[in-house]
Write a protein that holds these residues in place. Structure first.
Motif, PDB file in Angstrom:
ATOM      1  N   ILE A   1      -5.238   6.399  -3.047  1.00  0.00           N
ATOM      2  CA  ILE A   1      -6.284   5.196  -2.645  1.00  0.00           C
ATOM      3  C   ILE A   1      -7.956   6.002  -2.686  1.00  0.00           C
ATOM      4  CG2 ILE A   1      -6.923   3.847  -0.466  1.00  0.00           C
ATOM      5  CD1 ILE A   1      -3.165   3.775  -0.407  1.00  0.00           C
TER       6      ILE A   1
ATOM      7  N   LYS B   1     -14.676   1.019  -5.503  1.00  0.00           N
ATOM      8  CA  LYS B   1     -14.072   0.378  -5.098  1.00  0.00           C
ATOM      9  C   LYS B   1     -13.721   0.109  -3.707  1.00  0.00           C
ATOM     10  CE  LYS B   1     -11.857  -0.969  -9.063  1.00  0.00           C
ATOM     11  NZ  LYS B   1     -11.201  -0.190 -10.403  1.00  0.00           N
TER      12      LYS B   1
ATOM     13  N   ARG C   1     -10.100   5.394  -5.526  1.00  0.00           N
ATOM     14  CA  ARG C   1     -10.630   4.397  -5.932  1.00  0.00           C
ATOM     15  C   ARG C   1     -11.821   4.023  -4.983  1.00  0.00           C
ATOM     16  NH1 ARG C   1      -7.839  -1.086  -7.764  1.00  0.00           N
ATOM     17  NH2 ARG C   1      -9.273  -2.109  -6.929  1.00  0.00           N
TER      18      ARG C   1
ATOM     19  N   THR D   1       0.553   0.083  -4.606  1.00  0.00           N
ATOM     20  CA  THR D   1      -0.942   1.416  -5.029  1.00  0.00           C
ATOM     21  C   THR D   1       0.301   2.429  -6.166  1.00  0.00           C
ATOM     22  OG1 THR D   1      -0.966   1.178  -2.577  1.00  0.00           O
ATOM     23  CG2 THR D   1      -2.404   3.474  -3.542  1.00  0.00           C
TER      24      THR D   1
ATOM     25  N   ARG E   1       0.222   1.572  -9.173  1.00  0.00           N
ATOM     26  CA  ARG E   1      -1.145   0.297 -10.020  1.00  0.00           C
ATOM     27  C   ARG E   1      -1.967   1.604 -10.305  1.00  0.00           C
ATOM     28  NH1 ARG E   1      -3.008  -2.014  -6.108  1.00  0.00           N
ATOM     29  NH2 ARG E   1      -3.535  -0.732  -5.053  1.00  0.00           N
ATOM     30  N   GLU E   2      -1.520   2.917  -9.778  1.00  0.00           N
ATOM     31  CA  GLU E   2      -3.332   3.791  -8.952  1.00  0.00           C
ATOM     32  C   GLU E   2      -2.522   5.170  -9.556  1.00  0.00           C
ATOM     33  OE1 GLU E   2      -6.037   3.491  -8.219  1.00  0.00           O
ATOM     34  OE2 GLU E   2      -6.334   1.110  -7.445  1.00  0.00           O
TER      35      GLU E   2
ATOM     36  N   ARG F   1      -3.852   7.124 -13.488  1.00  0.00           N
ATOM     37  CA  ARG F   1      -4.453   8.538 -13.098  1.00  0.00           C
ATOM     38  C   ARG F   1      -3.656   9.393 -13.899  1.00  0.00           C
ATOM     39  NH1 ARG F   1      -8.884   7.905 -11.157  1.00  0.00           N
ATOM     40  NH2 ARG F   1      -9.163   6.164  -9.219  1.00  0.00           N
TER      41      ARG F   1
ATOM     42  N   CYS G   1       0.473  -1.474   0.098  1.00  0.00           N
ATOM     43  CA  CYS G   1       0.012  -0.289  -0.089  1.00  0.00           C
ATOM     44  C   CYS G   1       1.032   1.181   0.082  1.00  0.00           C
ATOM     45  CB  CYS G   1      -0.940   0.014   1.079  1.00  0.00           C
ATOM     46  SG  CYS G   1       0.114   0.382   2.776  1.00  0.00           S
TER      47      CYS G   1
ATOM     48  N   ILE H   1      -8.757  -2.178  -1.393  1.00  0.00           N
ATOM     49  CA  ILE H   1      -8.007  -1.507  -1.691  1.00  0.00           C
ATOM     50  C   ILE H   1      -6.128  -2.385  -2.543  1.00  0.00           C
ATOM     51  CG2 ILE H   1      -8.426   0.340   0.040  1.00  0.00           C
ATOM     52  CD1 ILE H   1      -6.714  -0.549   1.707  1.00  0.00           C
ATOM     53  N   LEU H   2      -6.991  -3.875  -1.958  1.00  0.00           N
ATOM     54  CA  LEU H   2      -5.889  -4.585  -3.264  1.00  0.00           C
ATOM     55  C   LEU H   2      -4.733  -4.382  -1.867  1.00  0.00           C
ATOM     56  CD1 LEU H   2      -6.071  -3.666  -6.592  1.00  0.00           C
ATOM     57  CD2 LEU H   2      -6.650  -5.453  -5.659  1.00  0.00           C
TER      58      LEU H   2
END
Lengths: 252, 634
Positions: free
Chosen positions: A92, A121, A95, B496, B499-500, B504, A45, A124-125
């Motif tokens: 995050i 979603k 998302r 994160t 991927r995110e 974006r 994360c 948050i994987l």
């Protein structure tokens, strides 16, 4: 013991300690999302990002997955840490804007609204469910499918799982309440994993109380009298109360 | 037969030399993937057929890529006593003609690319001069004198195109496996590492870590079981250096790996080759089998008591598996996802054992460095980047191909000398190096010397060797979008920022290219790019923003034109351009009207036509077909 400096303060920790734990020892709080003490660190994360100023690999890194080194110097609040963490949480939040835990974190960082297009979603994987299922339960029911932005946690072929024991550890460890489990009469339904499991009825009261597969799994793992796996929690408690009563009466 | 001593090896060398330079005509066809893609297999078949039909006394051979992909299929004709000539852009019909002519002693100069009078044998440090008795053909330019080859120095590519990759004896004839024999019989493990260290060789996969130091870390790591890996998961768009080496000269990689294994103390190795390279995998598999048969791999190599085996592991089509920790996970049968480093693979790699991973090109360099010595190698290049680098020179360039040049060569030399400039005399706009992890270097920096440090300072990176040339018709916003689209799909999705963040960034770029972005978006894009670069888990995310950051650095005005003026200066972004017909220039020929797929063009014959903007999908067909430059883009 290893000595390192975090935010200017010295701390000594045992070899194998993560920077996250070393910081906690100093009372420095670092937010986390994909970290849980019960499972192996994953470093995904990146919310727990810190800056290694001096060490084997200088630069930003996830403190949950970075081991403390002798003579290491770490900053948990440098401008680049703060900026990165904010933006990561903002990503995050975009998302999963409805997730309580994410909203709280964002609020703490002073982020009111993400500047990116909103998605909805719930997952948050963070991969906690995957790791708990594999490392603690030993069932490996779920894993990641697809790559990049299409990544999801799923059962193989997105179909009913043959190996799920329905224990619900995935759901209880999930920080975003994304894993839905419900019970209907004699079935436990794990919607998210397309799986239904038969429940066992209590030998005493007849109530359906736990998935048969889970009880079988536990029977194999833990050596306990057969009876433990046959009766529900309520009846176990009642039994215990009765036994204590009997003992007390006996003493009197 | 197992080779036990130098005498055995010399025997095979003699056999290999006979095969390379037979006493009769030999016609070699370049059958690398690049050759096959342009029809080399049909050329090969037609030559075989014609020779049989006419009963010509000649052999037909296969070679790998000779580098000049633009002029494929290449056919190389060896005739004892005559000039060796390389013919280019052959097709089956031309090939038959050529064979017929050759049988009658005629050459086809008009199809010749160049000729050879000698060959350089890098390992032996000799020049093999052909004994040429015939004068005919002297007017064909020499191999070393045509612009494409003139500034090249082939070390990693020393055998590519000059031998049959399927024939181990030809490799031995060119000095192959002699270095290994010397290493195993007379060099200490530390001595090998020292030599590699002193040579200044750095990882050719992209990051440029000193190879000798990497080997030493792995050698010094505690543990009896150690692994050696060759990373052949080449995935950058437009890059095909590793593929060409594996297809054209697999034994150089195997020999390098055995030498490395000996130095590090490893007995097991893997070649991780991407699934999209079937020919390369086949080539390596065959080479491993041959080397095992000759006792150059396996137990008791060259009767030295040293054992080393190599297995092939094929990827499943993930770009991220080029990242070493993801590659390791993939070999172990897990999802190809990176993990945080440290611990580095040298300490905890494959199945938690110390592991050394090097790129194909790095391994291919090793035998040459050990054979010729660190001094020889380190004399080439710049102070910190020694030796040569292999590039695939592609994009808007006249001479597309695989080139190997000394480090420190100027970009200008690569583009204008080796590449002979931009097609249609267009202007150079930028050079993209390092694939999706690299950046775009503007034409103003054409005098930049190519080495690890200079490219990094310019915001790009050496990478694995992809070099894409872009001309004035390129929209840099579109380029950034292209690469981000690639990394968005290829990110494993674990962390994160990657991927995110990439997703974006791509959204913002898309808005910019459609004229929907605000100035604040540009700032957000830049901030985001920096965070993705700094906070991602692995090098994929860590470098994915480079195309955005470099285009922002050098072509900011282009971004601003899209945002403020709602214009795409290169006339590429469909949402920001409009096609119209200049009434003065239009002759009413009707060609555009005929070709328009949307029937958006109308007009009477011989009278100016016009475009219905509501119907136009901006495909640009009218612009392409108009012979009078009457279709204009605004």
């Amino acid at each position: 013991m290893l000595n390192l400096i975090i935010d200017g303060k010295e701390v000594s920790v045992e070899k194998g300690t993560t920077v996250l734990h070393a910081a906690r020892k100093l009372g420095i709080e670092i937010p986390t999302l994909c970290y849980h003490e019960g499972v192996s660190p994953y470093g995904a994360c990146r919310v727990c990002v810190v800056e290694v100023v001096k060490g084997m690999k200088p630069g930003l890194t996830a403190s949950c997955a970075c081991l403390a080194e002798q003579g290491m110097e770490v900053r948990t609040n440098s401008p680049s840490v703060v900026d990165s963490r904010r933006l990561i949480i903002e990503l995050i939040l975009a998302r999963s804007p409805e997730v309580k835990k994410v909203r709280e974190l964002a609020q703490e960082m002073g982020i009111e609204k993400a500047r990116f297009r909103k998605e909805d979603k719930e997952c948050i994987l963070c991969g906690l469910c995957v790791r708990v299922c594999q490392e603690i339960i030993g069932a490996s029911v779920i894993g990641f499918i697809n790559r990049g932005a299409n990544r999801e946690v799923e059962t193989p072929f997105q179909a009913q799982s043959d190996v799920c024991i329905g224990c619900g550890a995935c759901s209880s460890v999930c920080p975003t309440e994304a894993i839905k489990i419900k019970e209907m009469f004699d079935k436990r339904i794990l919607e998210t994993w397309h799986t239904e499991l038969e429940l066992k009825s209590c030998k005493i009261c007849g109530r359906y109380f736990a998935p048969k597969k889970e009880l079988e799994h536990l029977k194999e793992k833990i050596e306990l009298p057969e009876e433990i796996f046959e009766i529900c929690e309520d009846c176990k408690r009642k039994n215990l109360t009765r036994k204590i009563g009997e003992i007390k009466t006996g003493i009197i | 037969m197992k080779i036990k001593n130098l005498k055995n090896l010399e025997g095979l060398k003699a056999k290999g030399l006979e095969s390379l330079y037979p006493k009769r005509m030999k016609i070699n066809v370049g059958l690398g993937t690049c050759g096959i893609a342009t029809g080399a297999q049909a050329v090969f078949d037609s030559i075989v057929e014609e020779i049989e039909k006419q009963g010509i006394d000649a052999v037909v051979g296969k070679t790998g890529c000779l580098g000049f992909c633009q002029r494929e299929p290449l056919v190389d004709v060896w005739q004892p006593g005559k000039s060796r000539i390389i013919y280019c852009q052959m097709d089956p019909e031309k090939a038959r003609d050529l064979v017929t002519g050759l049988a009658q002693g005629k050459m086809r100069k008009e199809w010749a690319l160049c000729r050879l009078e000698e060959e350089e044998f890098i390992i032996e440090n000799t020049k093999k001069k052909y004994s040429i008795k015939e004068k005919d053909g002297k007017d064909i330019p020499l191999y070393g004198e045509i612009p494409f080859y003139k500034k090249q120095k082939k070390i990693a590519l020393r055998n590519c195109g000059f031998m049959n990759p399927e024939n181990i004896e030809e490799y031995i004839a060119r000095g192959g496996y002699f270095t290994l024999a010397r290493v195993l019989s007379s060099l200490k493990e530390e001595g090998v590492i020292e030599e590699i260290k002193n040579s200044g060789l750095r990882g050719r996969g992209g990051a440029g870590f000193p190879t000798g130091l990497k080997w030493k870390f792995c050698r010094d790591a505690p543990g009896d079981t150690k692994y050696i890996i060759c990373n052949a998961d080449e995935g950058d768009p437009g890059a095909y250096m590793d593929r060409s080496i594996l297809e054209g000269d697999p034994h150089s990689v195997l020999e390098g790996m055995v030498i490395g294994a000996y130095a590090i103390g490893s007995h097991e190795g893997y070649i991780y080759v991407r699934n999209e390279y079937p020919l390369a995998a086949q080539s390596v598999e065959r080479a491993i089998r041959q080397a095992e048969e000759y006792g150059l791999l396996g137990d008791n190599i060259l009767n030295s008591g040293f054992n080393f085996r190599i297995r092939i592991s094929q990827g499943a089509g993930a770009f991220v598996c080029g990242e070493e920790t993801a590659l390791l996970a993939s070999i172990e049968g897990k999802i190809g996802e990176p993990r945080p480093r440290p611990p580095f693979p040298a300490e905890r790699g494959l199945w938690d054992k110390p592991t050394n991973i090097n790129n194909v090109k790095t391994w291919a360099n090793v035998p040459a460095i050990i054979a010729r010595g660190a001094d020889w190698y380190s004399k080439m290049g710049t102070p910190k980047s020694k030796g040569t680098m292999v590039f695939s020179l592609v994009g808007k360039i006249n001479n597309t191909g695989l080139v190997e040049v000394p480090m420190g060569i100027k970009l200008r030399e690569m583009i204008y000398d080796i590449g002979e400039g931009i097609p249609q005399g267009k202007k150079l706009k930028a050079v993209q190096t390092g694939g999706p992890s690299g950046g775009c270097i503007p034409s103003e920096l054409a005098d930049l010397e190519v080495d690890y440090e200079k490219l990094t300072q310019a915001g790009s990176m050496m990478g694995s060797g992809g070099m894409v040339v872009m001309d004035e018709d390129t929209c840099m916003v579109n380029v950034a979008k292209y690469f981000l689209n690639f990394t968005k799909d290829e990110s494993c999705g674990k962390c994160t920022p990657c991927r995110e963040g990439i997703k974006r960034m791509l959204e913002i770029l898309d808005d910019i290219s459609k004229g929907k972005a605000k100035e604040a978006d540009l700032e957000l894009l830049e901030t985001l790019a920096k965070v993705v670069k700094d906070a991602s888990l692995c090098a994929l995310g860590g470098t994915a923003p480079n195309p955005v950051l470099t285009t922002l650095r050098y072509f900011r005005n282009e971004y601003e034109a899209h945002i403020k003026d709602k214009k795409c200066p290169a006339h590429i972004c469909p949402d920001l351009i409009r096609y119209s017909i200049n009434k003065e220039k239009c002759t009413g020929c009707g060609l555009c009207l005929k070709e328009c797929p949307q029937t958006a063009i109308s007009g009477e014959k011989k009278k100016p036509h016009s475009i219905d903007k509501s119907k136009c999908i901006k495909c640009g067909v009218c612009f392409e077909v108009c012979k009078f430059d009457a279709v204009e883009i605004d």
